[in-house]
Scaffold this active site. Structure first.
Site, PDB file in Angstrom:
ATOM      1  N   TYR A  15      17.817 -26.653   1.077  1.00 52.53           N
ATOM      2  CA  TYR A  15      17.732 -27.989   0.480  1.00 52.53           C
ATOM      3  C   TYR A  15      16.840 -27.968  -0.758  1.00 52.53           C
ATOM      4  O   TYR A  15      17.227 -28.447  -1.823  1.00 52.53           O
ATOM      5  CB  TYR A  15      17.208 -28.990   1.510  1.00 52.53           C
ATOM      6  CG  TYR A  15      16.939 -30.358   0.923  1.00 52.53           C
ATOM      7  CD1 TYR A  15      17.982 -31.251   0.687  1.00 52.53           C
ATOM      8  CD2 TYR A  15      15.645 -30.742   0.580  1.00 52.53           C
ATOM      9  CE1 TYR A  15      17.741 -32.493   0.123  1.00 52.53           C
ATOM     10  CE2 TYR A  15      15.400 -31.985   0.015  1.00 52.53           C
ATOM     11  CZ  TYR A  15      16.444 -32.854  -0.214  1.00 52.53           C
ATOM     12  OH  TYR A  15      16.204 -34.072  -0.774  1.00 52.53           O
ATOM     13  N   ASP A  39      14.248 -42.582  -0.320  1.00 52.61           N
ATOM     14  CA  ASP A  39      13.407 -41.773  -1.214  1.00 52.61           C
ATOM     15  C   ASP A  39      13.036 -42.595  -2.437  1.00 52.61           C
ATOM     16  O   ASP A  39      13.898 -42.833  -3.294  1.00 52.61           O
ATOM     17  CB  ASP A  39      14.173 -40.505  -1.612  1.00 52.61           C
ATOM     18  CG  ASP A  39      13.300 -39.518  -2.380  1.00 52.61           C
ATOM     19  OD1 ASP A  39      12.221 -39.896  -2.868  1.00 52.61           O
ATOM     20  OD2 ASP A  39      13.726 -38.353  -2.475  1.00 52.61           O
ATOM     21  N   ASP A  99       8.712 -34.525   2.868  1.00 52.53           N
ATOM     22  CA  ASP A  99       9.997 -35.030   3.359  1.00 52.53           C
ATOM     23  C   ASP A  99      10.031 -34.935   4.879  1.00 52.53           C
ATOM     24  O   ASP A  99       9.535 -33.952   5.458  1.00 52.53           O
ATOM     25  CB  ASP A  99      11.163 -34.184   2.817  1.00 52.53           C
ATOM     26  CG  ASP A  99      11.674 -34.675   1.478  1.00 52.53           C
ATOM     27  OD1 ASP A  99      11.024 -35.532   0.852  1.00 52.53           O
ATOM     28  OD2 ASP A  99      12.727 -34.167   1.045  1.00 52.53           O
TER      29      ASP A  99
END
Lengths: 127, 127
Positions: A15, A39, A99
């Protein structure tokens, strides 16, 4: 069956690499159908592939280097700190973000939430 | 009104200090009524004060040092990496965890989820 830790680690590394160096399609391939993206956290959640594609297509043209700094895995969940350096001519924009992701049995991403704010971005002379 | 970044930072620093050095009451004072705790992520969520108290009372007697390594704030949410070193005679147990928290307007914790697994604990000779 829950994904293995190695499978989750692999998805996270792929990712960050895809966000920094890959295409929007490379990033989208890591997401499961029906996945959601928030996000940064606190902004509206993107719930369709079109919305998620729009989000990543904004960063696709940027010249970036990405690195996973710390990864913590708990069952089919992960939280990781990563650094993204964007080359902007004579300056680099350095951004560090946490994240949080959930994964399906194939270690494909089912949700992503990104913790950061303007204070986590800084501009430095290009190295 | 959303809590300020300084107020959230203060709660997070107080939390890690209370977990390492404080009493169960010190930790509980940082939680809002009705708060939830999922530690580690994937285990049943503790939803009552009694359940949360039981959880922290297990670590209250331990001789620990805590340190916030990285903190990211997004609106009334935070994700932070912290290190907890537990002194066990001639050995130290070192643990690094990512916690994700939500806060109310007073920067009191309304939820905590902790990302870690056995792989994030290591035992080293005491320093």
């Amino acid at each position: 069956m829950a994904p293995t830790r190695d499978a989750i680690r692999n998805t996270v590394e792929n990712y960050v690499r895809a966000v920094a160096k890959g295409t929007t399609d490379d990033v989208l391939a890591l997401y499961a159908p029906g996945a959601t993206v928030e996000d940064p956290v606190g902004t509206p959640t993107r719930t369709t592939e079109a919305e998620i594609r729009e989000f990543y297509s904004m960063i696709e043209p940027l010249d970036q280097v990405g690195e996973v700094l710390t990864l913590k895995i708990a069952e089919n969940n992960a939280a990781f700190l990563f650094r993204l350096v964007t080359h902007l001519g004579e300056q680099d924009m350095v951004m560090e973000v946490v994240d949080v992701m959930t994964f399906d049995d194939d270690a494909t991403i089912t949700s992503m939430r990104a913790y950061w704010s303007q204070d986590d971005m800084q501009t430095v002379p290009a190295t």
